[in-house]
Design an enzyme around this catalytic site. Structure first.
Site, PDB file in Angstrom:
ATOM      1  N   GLU A  70       0.818  -1.202   0.000  1.00 30.83           N
ATOM      2  CA  GLU A  70       0.000   0.000   0.000  1.00 30.83           C
ATOM      3  C   GLU A  70       0.862   1.267   0.000  1.00 30.83           C
ATOM      4  OE1 GLU A  70      -3.357   2.624   0.422  1.00 30.83           O
ATOM      5  OE2 GLU A  70      -2.915   0.722  -0.555  1.00 30.83           O
ATOM      6  N   HIS A  73       2.669   2.040  -3.311  1.00 33.19           N
ATOM      7  CA  HIS A  73       1.707   2.632  -4.257  1.00 33.19           C
ATOM      8  C   HIS A  73       1.461   4.103  -3.927  1.00 33.19           C
ATOM      9  CE1 HIS A  73      -1.648   3.189  -6.895  1.00 33.19           C
ATOM     10  NE2 HIS A  73      -2.519   3.310  -5.918  1.00 33.19           N
ATOM     11  N   HIS A 137     -11.644   5.464  -8.392  1.00 36.42           N
ATOM     12  CA  HIS A 137     -10.189   5.618  -8.255  1.00 36.42           C
ATOM     13  C   HIS A 137      -9.468   4.942  -9.426  1.00 36.42           C
ATOM     14  CE1 HIS A 137      -6.633   6.729  -6.147  1.00 36.42           C
ATOM     15  NE2 HIS A 137      -6.267   5.499  -5.835  1.00 36.42           N
ATOM     16  N   HIS A 244     -19.725  -8.459 -17.268  1.00 36.10           N
ATOM     17  CA  HIS A 244     -18.367  -8.172 -17.739  1.00 36.10           C
ATOM     18  C   HIS A 244     -17.992  -9.123 -18.876  1.00 36.10           C
ATOM     19  CE1 HIS A 244     -14.320  -6.713 -17.740  1.00 36.10           C
ATOM     20  NE2 HIS A 244     -13.799  -7.838 -17.306  1.00 36.10           N
ATOM     21  N   HIS A 305      -3.692  -7.919 -17.060  1.00 38.74           N
ATOM     22  CA  HIS A 305      -5.010  -7.661 -17.652  1.00 38.74           C
ATOM     23  C   HIS A 305      -5.427  -6.210 -17.404  1.00 38.74           C
ATOM     24  CE1 HIS A 305      -8.745  -8.939 -19.426  1.00 38.74           C
ATOM     25  NE2 HIS A 305      -9.458  -8.641 -18.359  1.00 38.74           N
TER      26      HIS A 305
END
Length: 336
Positions: A70, A73, A137, A244, A305
């Site tokens: 975390e 990032h 986000h 999806h 992906h």
């Protein structure tokens, strides 16, 4: 400015990849506060700091692996924010110096977007991974990537050939961009609600999935204190995943139409390369999506992906931008 934009363009992709890795390793709440970690600027390791961290957040046991995921990032996102701030300052100084032929609104808009992204990052933590915030986000990161790509094209003054045969493809190119954006949002919703493994069979889902769809439940967010690992039932997660999957078929159909037309019409090196890039990205993205299903979401494949989806979106934006520029050039020539 051009070099700064080029560096930022590559760096934002790193930030997107780190964000996907953080989410896929369930590290979104690796640090239960923001912008620090358990009240510190870095992940606490010293024994007395760990004790303080546990006293401050007794409900969130410290996991160093997740916490560092975390924080790395966050550090990367912070650096990106400083880069965008520097570009905005340069743009303002250029405008004050009387330079009017360089981008001004775009760098300022990027600064506003990156500021909003920081707020979304904070809310992601303080609202305990609320799915709407998580998806926004994600889309904010993809939008930042897109705007930086457009800024680089304008700063570098990338020459776009006046290929008249490509102009009729403007509508289908725009449709392709829209369906890809919707598909990315659907994928973001699946990820934000931990529904990636709700269907493990191809091509759509296992069993009589059509009789168990719950669209209303899939689109609503039940109230909860913590959204980590999801709060929806299986039918709702399956519905997210099914849509999806269906979206992937729509994207494939629209992109196939666009690419077939591009292969037939492209004569300049610019559009030939763009056609090849879009074809490769589409094929790779489909392969990654299928691999995610048959191999039960391998971490590196899932991260890839996400990254290839961002690249596909940016490539389509550049294509649409190029077609618009050609149409503008045509008008200028006809009026000249």
């Amino acid at each position: 400015m051009k070099k700064l934009t080029a560096f930022s363009l590559g760096f934002v992709l790193v930030v997107i990849i780190l964000g996907a890795y953080t989410r896929l390793t369930d590290a979104g709440l690796g640090c239960p506060d923001w912008p620090g970690c358990y009240g510190f600027l870095t992940v606490p390791h010293a024994e007395y700091r760990v004790e303080k961290a546990e006293m401050r957040f007794p409900e969130a046991p410290l996991d160093h692996f997740k916490a560092w995921n975390e924080m790395i990032h966050r550090y990367a996102a912070g650096i990106l924010g400083l880069l965008v701030l520097a570009m905005a300052i340069i743009a303002i100084r250029r405008r004050r110096a009387g330079v009017t032929n360089k981008p001004y609104k775009l760098p300022i808009g990027l600064l506003a977007l990156i500021t909003f992204q920081a707020a979304l990052g904070a809310w992601t933590v303080t609202m305990a991974l609320q799915p709407v915030i998580v998806m926004l986000h994600l889309m904010g990161g993809f939008t930042t990537f897109t705007l930086l790509a457009l800024l680089y094209m304008r700063e570098a003054e990338v020459p776009i050939p006046l290929e008249h045969s490509m102009v009729p493809l403007q509508k289908i190119a725009m449709v392709a961009l829209v369906v890809v954006i919707i598909q990315i949002m659907l994928g973001g919703w699946v990820a934000a609600n931990y529904a990636a493994l709700a269907c493990t069979a191809l091509p759509i889902c296992e069993g009589n999935w059509w009789s168990r769809l719950d669209l209303l439940g899939a689109l609503t967010v039940p109230p909860a204190d913590n959204y980590e690992f999801g709060v929806h039932n299986y039918e709702q997660r399956m519905t997210m995943h099914v849509f999806h999957r269906i979206g992937a078929f729509v994207v494939l159909a629209v992109m196939a139409k666009l690419l077939w037309s591009m292969w037939q019409r492209a004569t300049t090196e610019w559009f030939k390369r763009m056609t090849l890039v879009l074809t490769v990205l589409l094929v790779v993205q489909i392969a990654l999506g299928v691999t995610n299903v048959v191999a039960s979401l391998p971490l590196l494949i899932a991260v890839a992906h996400n990254a290839v989806g961002a690249l596909l979106m940016v490539a389509l934006v550049i294509l649409n931008y190029s077609l618009v520029k050609i149409k503008q050039q045509q008008k200028e020539v006809s009026h000249g």
